[in-house]
Structures are given as C-alpha cells and as structure tokens.
Design a protein around this motif. Structure first.
Motif, PDB file in Angstrom:
ATOM      1  N   GLY A   1       0.664  -1.516   0.238  1.00  0.00           N
ATOM      2  CA  GLY A   1       0.060   0.069  -0.002  1.00  0.00           C
ATOM      3  C   GLY A   1       1.091   1.566   0.166  1.00  0.00           C
ATOM      4  O   GLY A   1      -0.128   2.838   0.913  1.00  0.00           O
ATOM      5  N   SER A   2       2.396   1.518  -0.534  1.00  0.00           N
ATOM      6  CA  SER A   2       2.794   2.158  -0.510  1.00  0.00           C
ATOM      7  C   SER A   2       2.474   3.109  -1.374  1.00  0.00           C
ATOM      8  O   SER A   2       2.084   2.700  -2.706  1.00  0.00           O
ATOM      9  N   ASP A   3       3.448   4.148  -2.108  1.00  0.00           N
ATOM     10  CA  ASP A   3       3.217   5.277  -3.270  1.00  0.00           C
ATOM     11  C   ASP A   3       4.037   5.730  -4.034  1.00  0.00           C
ATOM     12  O   ASP A   3       3.873   7.202  -4.015  1.00  0.00           O
ATOM     13  N   PHE A   4       4.555   4.853  -3.987  1.00  0.00           N
ATOM     14  CA  PHE A   4       5.887   4.729  -4.958  1.00  0.00           C
ATOM     15  C   PHE A   4       5.472   5.230  -6.151  1.00  0.00           C
ATOM     16  O   PHE A   4       4.180   4.886  -6.928  1.00  0.00           O
ATOM     17  N   ASP A   5       5.594   6.566  -6.470  1.00  0.00           N
ATOM     18  CA  ASP A   5       5.713   6.966  -8.381  1.00  0.00           C
ATOM     19  C   ASP A   5       7.275   6.194  -9.108  1.00  0.00           C
ATOM     20  O   ASP A   5       7.749   7.190  -9.092  1.00  0.00           O
ATOM     21  N   PRO A   6       6.737   5.189  -9.575  1.00  0.00           N
ATOM     22  CA  PRO A   6       8.549   5.138 -10.942  1.00  0.00           C
ATOM     23  C   PRO A   6       8.414   5.782 -11.033  1.00  0.00           C
ATOM     24  O   PRO A   6       9.848   5.848 -11.990  1.00  0.00           O
ATOM     25  N   ALA A   7       7.768   7.210 -11.866  1.00  0.00           N
ATOM     26  CA  ALA A   7       8.128   7.961 -13.085  1.00  0.00           C
ATOM     27  C   ALA A   7       9.469   8.610 -12.395  1.00  0.00           C
ATOM     28  O   ALA A   7      10.220   9.045 -12.818  1.00  0.00           O
ATOM     29  N   GLN A   8       9.374   8.384 -10.822  1.00  0.00           N
ATOM     30  CA  GLN A   8      10.123   9.772 -10.272  1.00  0.00           C
ATOM     31  C   GLN A   8      11.620   8.566  -9.639  1.00  0.00           C
ATOM     32  O   GLN A   8      12.441   9.492  -8.969  1.00  0.00           O
ATOM     33  N   TRP A   9      11.544   7.642 -10.395  1.00  0.00           N
ATOM     34  CA  TRP A   9      12.910   7.131  -9.863  1.00  0.00           C
ATOM     35  C   TRP A   9      13.830   6.232 -11.353  1.00  0.00           C
ATOM     36  O   TRP A   9      12.761   6.119 -12.639  1.00  0.00           O
ATOM     37  N   ARG A  10      15.028   6.357 -11.217  1.00  0.00           N
ATOM     38  CA  ARG A  10      16.031   6.336 -12.503  1.00  0.00           C
ATOM     39  C   ARG A  10      16.644   5.038 -12.440  1.00  0.00           C
ATOM     40  O   ARG A  10      17.060   4.493 -10.752  1.00  0.00           O
ATOM     41  N   HIS A  11      16.596   4.119 -13.037  1.00  0.00           N
ATOM     42  CA  HIS A  11      17.200   2.819 -13.448  1.00  0.00           C
ATOM     43  C   HIS A  11      18.771   3.055 -13.269  1.00  0.00           C
ATOM     44  O   HIS A  11      19.551   4.474 -13.835  1.00  0.00           O
ATOM     45  N   GLU A  12      19.519   2.623 -12.760  1.00  0.00           N
ATOM     46  CA  GLU A  12      21.299   2.451 -12.244  1.00  0.00           C
ATOM     47  C   GLU A  12      21.551   1.167 -12.279  1.00  0.00           C
ATOM     48  O   GLU A  12      21.396   0.121 -11.784  1.00  0.00           O
ATOM     49  N   ALA A  13      21.960   0.854 -13.486  1.00  0.00           N
ATOM     50  CA  ALA A  13      23.745  -0.625 -12.783  1.00  0.00           C
ATOM     51  C   ALA A  13      24.376  -0.071 -13.357  1.00  0.00           C
ATOM     52  O   ALA A  13      25.178   0.669 -13.976  1.00  0.00           O
ATOM     53  N   PHE A  14      25.196  -0.794 -12.474  1.00  0.00           N
ATOM     54  CA  PHE A  14      26.802  -0.639 -13.116  1.00  0.00           C
ATOM     55  C   PHE A  14      27.628  -2.430 -12.185  1.00  0.00           C
ATOM     56  O   PHE A  14      27.350  -3.082 -11.222  1.00  0.00           O
ATOM     57  N   PHE A  15      28.824  -2.303 -12.830  1.00  0.00           N
ATOM     58  CA  PHE A  15      29.593  -3.434 -12.091  1.00  0.00           C
ATOM     59  C   PHE A  15      30.065  -3.477 -11.996  1.00  0.00           C
ATOM     60  O   PHE A  15      31.542  -1.895 -11.668  1.00  0.00           O
ATOM     61  N   ASP A  16      30.523  -3.634 -10.175  1.00  0.00           N
ATOM     62  CA  ASP A  16      31.298  -3.829  -9.484  1.00  0.00           C
ATOM     63  C   ASP A  16      31.766  -4.490  -9.254  1.00  0.00           C
ATOM     64  O   ASP A  16      32.077  -5.799  -8.970  1.00  0.00           O
ATOM     65  N   ALA A  17      32.967  -4.014  -9.377  1.00  0.00           N
ATOM     66  CA  ALA A  17      34.382  -5.197  -9.703  1.00  0.00           C
ATOM     67  C   ALA A  17      35.251  -5.989  -8.607  1.00  0.00           C
ATOM     68  O   ALA A  17      35.301  -6.847  -8.571  1.00  0.00           O
ATOM     69  N   HIS A  18      34.874  -4.891  -7.544  1.00  0.00           N
ATOM     70  CA  HIS A  18      35.505  -5.615  -6.198  1.00  0.00           C
ATOM     71  C   HIS A  18      34.557  -6.682  -5.938  1.00  0.00           C
ATOM     72  O   HIS A  18      35.324  -8.039  -5.558  1.00  0.00           O
ATOM     73  N   HIS A  19      33.227  -6.428  -6.245  1.00  0.00           N
ATOM     74  CA  HIS A  19      32.462  -7.349  -5.353  1.00  0.00           C
ATOM     75  C   HIS A  19      31.985  -8.801  -6.614  1.00  0.00           C
ATOM     76  O   HIS A  19      31.261  -9.593  -6.650  1.00  0.00           O
ATOM     77  N   SER A  20      32.613  -8.305  -7.969  1.00  0.00           N
ATOM     78  CA  SER A  20      32.266  -9.145  -9.533  1.00  0.00           C
ATOM     79  C   SER A  20      31.215  -9.555  -9.409  1.00  0.00           C
ATOM     80  O   SER A  20      30.330 -10.397  -9.064  1.00  0.00           O
ATOM     81  N   ARG A  21      29.805  -8.378  -9.227  1.00  0.00           N
ATOM     82  CA  ARG A  21      28.679  -7.931  -9.635  1.00  0.00           C
ATOM     83  C   ARG A  21      28.072  -7.118 -10.146  1.00  0.00           C
ATOM     84  O   ARG A  21      28.348  -5.657  -9.979  1.00  0.00           O
ATOM     85  N   VAL A  22      27.322  -7.264 -11.234  1.00  0.00           N
ATOM     86  CA  VAL A  22      26.387  -5.998 -11.713  1.00  0.00           C
ATOM     87  C   VAL A  22      24.891  -5.640 -10.450  1.00  0.00           C
ATOM     88  O   VAL A  22      24.722  -6.925  -9.685  1.00  0.00           O
ATOM     89  N   GLU A  23      24.938  -4.213  -9.870  1.00  0.00           N
ATOM     90  CA  GLU A  23      24.169  -3.807  -9.130  1.00  0.00           C
ATOM     91  C   GLU A  23      23.303  -3.076  -9.764  1.00  0.00           C
ATOM     92  O   GLU A  23      23.400  -2.183 -11.211  1.00  0.00           O
ATOM     93  N   MET A  24      21.920  -3.395  -9.971  1.00  0.00           N
ATOM     94  CA  MET A  24      21.070  -2.871 -10.263  1.00  0.00           C
ATOM     95  C   MET A  24      20.116  -1.833  -8.964  1.00  0.00           C
ATOM     96  O   MET A  24      20.070  -2.562  -7.924  1.00  0.00           O
TER      97      MET A  24
END
Ligand code: AVI
Length: 346
Positions: free
Chosen positions: A256-279
């Motif tokens: 029942g939250s009121d997040f407005d998805p349009a107000q959020w930007r997608h970010e994805a990057f590779f963290d070499a230290h942890h060897s993982r893509v983070e979203m």
C-alpha cells in the motif's frame, strides 16, 4: 527464507531469483527440505519489505520483480540484443549437447527449480532421455500448463509440476526415484544470490540430487568486460529500466505504498570488487514515500538497491561447488568464454 535474512543486524536483502518464496504445496510425502527452510508468513513478509525500505541503504528484494508484468518484462529482456546470457546458454546446449548429454548419461530423473515455461526442460529431457521430470515454480498454475505441454511433447516422460520455491523447501512427489537424479538450474539465477547464500542453495541442491549417480547441471554467467555487462543490464530500449521500476508498482500493491515509478531512475553498474552487476533505483528529486503506518524520505539521487547479479570466475565457481559437496565438475563454455554450463556429481 534464509535465517540470515531475519537477523536484526543484516538488512533483509532477500535473495531473489525467478522462483519466489512460497511453501512447497504439492501433494507428496517425500519432503526434501533444502537448507533454507521456511518462507515468511504474510505479516513477517510485509515487515521484511518495510525493514528493507527503512534500512539506511534502502533495499527491495529482487524476488518482487516477478509479478505478472515483471515476468513479461523479464521475458522481453531475454530477447534483447544486449542481454547475452539466455541465448548464450541455449547456444552451448545446442552446440555442445552431444558432449553434455554423454557426461550426464541417459534415463535421468530431472528436477528443475524455477522451471517456468519448461522450454529448457524440453531440450534437456530430450537430450538425456529423461524418465521423470519434476518442475518446481512458485507460479504453480502457469507451471501446470507448461508441464502438460511437456507431457504431450514427450509422451513417455513422467512429468509433474510442484508449486514451491527451492529457497523454502520443496515437497517432491511421492515415489520419485532416488537414483539418477539430475538437478537442472539454468539461466544463471545462482548469480542473484550472494556467495554465502549461493553456497547454501547449492548444498540444498546437493541434498535434492543425492543418491546413486546424482548430479547437477547449472548455468553460470562468467566475469567479462564491464561494458558488455553494463549494456546487458542497461539496454538501449529501456526494457531493463522498466523491469527495475516495475518493482515499485508491485510493492505499492503489496504494502500500500505510494511510490511514483516515474520519479525513479534506473541505474546499473559493474562492481569489480564484488564481481557483480548492481541494479538500483535513484530518486530523481527529494521525495517522501508513504505506506499505512510509515514513510521514508529520500534525498535527490538517493538509491534503493534492487538486485545483485554475480559474475563468477570459473575456478571460483568450481570452488563453491566443491564446498557444497559436488565433485568431478565439468564445464562447457561458449567460444567467447562468457557463460558456462557446469555438470557436477553429488
Ligand atoms: C534472473 N536473473 C538471472 C537475471 C540476471 O541476469 O541476473 C535477472 C535480470 N536482472 C536484470 N536483467 C535480468
């Protein structure tokens, strides 16, 4: 849910792969408990979501990606030119199927957690002339249909659908042969678990497959050029961005939250230290998100962490397999060395 997730110190970053948490519900008496027994009751699940949102580094479990819309978006992701894992895995299975089939052997009892459409199961069951197939998926109705189609395609196959989640324990059908079991875990979903969780999951798979000639066939996405990874998780058409933002719509329905998805930007990057893509999802502007009984203020650019996707070096993954009790691992890679299908014995 893994006990670690319930710790008061560790934020409840709930591991999530496509098979989401639910108690095993299929008829049957051979309950083969995996290590991470128990899913959260509804009240506790809500609390875990809220805890994640209130954590200093806010988090949402990737398991909440997969509502109806999210599942459709994920299917679209698998067809994107930038998203190589699905087609690379298929190419390995198609191109090196004969060798893989020889390693696995014939007349297998195939168990596939997160079986979904059973498209990969059809290929594999053909390849190894499986006698039995058990597909496990949280979405039991969808799975029933898929398993029925599998039965039509392979009339000699004893194919069953089980509603449930490997991270919560699976109730295998009564009478399933204990020998010659092959746990099939394709799609590189193992990468969505932190290594300690992945180890627990692999141990659980070892338990499932244990018995005479038990084995595992698992898809593993390998470490590669950061630009390739970046593109795969931030595609030009914005499908992955829509997939990521959709988690907020799903959460709105759940808590029942009121997040407005349009107000959020997608970010994805590779963290070499942890060897993982983070979203992550980053707030486009300062905002306050409310739900019954609570709220959280976010500063501009503040992030919510939504997914990790680990990219293994093959030797590291082999070590993980050994730690889980598997032996004699054998891997087949695509020609670029981007992805591996790994077979190992219990
Ligand atoms: C399901 N899982 C293996 C996907 C991955 O690549 O980690 C989920 C995904 N997230 C963004 N794109 C795909």
């Amino acid at each position: 849910m893994p006990a670690a997730f319930l710790s008061s110190v560790t934020p409840p970053f709930l591991a999530g792969t496509r098979p989401r948490s639910a108690p095993g519900s299929a008829p049957g008496d051979a309950r083969t408990a995996l290590v991470w027994a128990g899913s959260l009751p509804p009240g506790a699940e809500r609390q875990a979501i809220l805890d994640g949102l209130m954590w200093p580094q806010a988090q949402i479990s990737p398991k909440y990606f997969y509502d109806q819309r999210g599942s459709e978006l994920f299917e679209a992701i698998t067809r994107l030119p930038e998203y190589y894992p699905t087609r690379t895995e298929r190419a390995i299975l198609d191109g090196q199927g004969a060798a893989i089939g020889r390693a696995i052997g014939r007349r297998r009892v195939v168990i596939e957690p997160g079986a979904g459409s059973c498209a990969k199961a059809l290929r594999l069951c053909r390849l190894v002339q499986a006698t039995h197939f058990v597909g496990v998926d949280i979405s039991a109705d969808y799975l029933e249909g898929a398993v029925a189609r599998l039965r039509t395609a392979l009339p000699g196959l004893d194919a069953r659908a089980v509603g449930g989640d490997i991270t919560a324990g699976i109730a295998l059908p009564a009478g399933l042969p204990q020998a010659r079991r092959l746990v099939f875990y394709p799609g590189s979903s193992i990468g969505n678990f932190d290594p300690p969780q992945a180890l627990q999951l692999l141990r659980g798979m070892h338990t499932l497959a244990a018995g005479e000639e038990g084995a595992l066939l698992i898809g593993v996405d390998l470490r590669k050029d950061a630009a390739v990874l970046q593109a795969a998780y931030d595609d030009a058409a914005g499908v992955t961005a829509a997939f990521n933002r959709n988690v907020l719509t799903h959460l709105n329905r759940l808590i029942g939250s009121d997040f407005d998805p349009a107000q959020w930007r997608h970010e994805a990057f590779f963290d070499a230290h942890h060897s993982r893509v983070e979203m992550h999802l980053a707030a486009r502007s300062p905002q306050c998100v409310r739900w019954p009984g609570g709220e959280r203020r976010f500063a501009a650019c503040e992030r919510i962490h939504t997914e990790n996707s680990y990219k293994y070096r093959l030797p590291d993954f082999m070590e993980l397999l050994a730690a889980a009790g598997f032996r004699q691992p054998q891997a087949w890679l695509d020609r670029r060395g981007w992805y591996a299908l790994v077979h190992a014995r219990t």
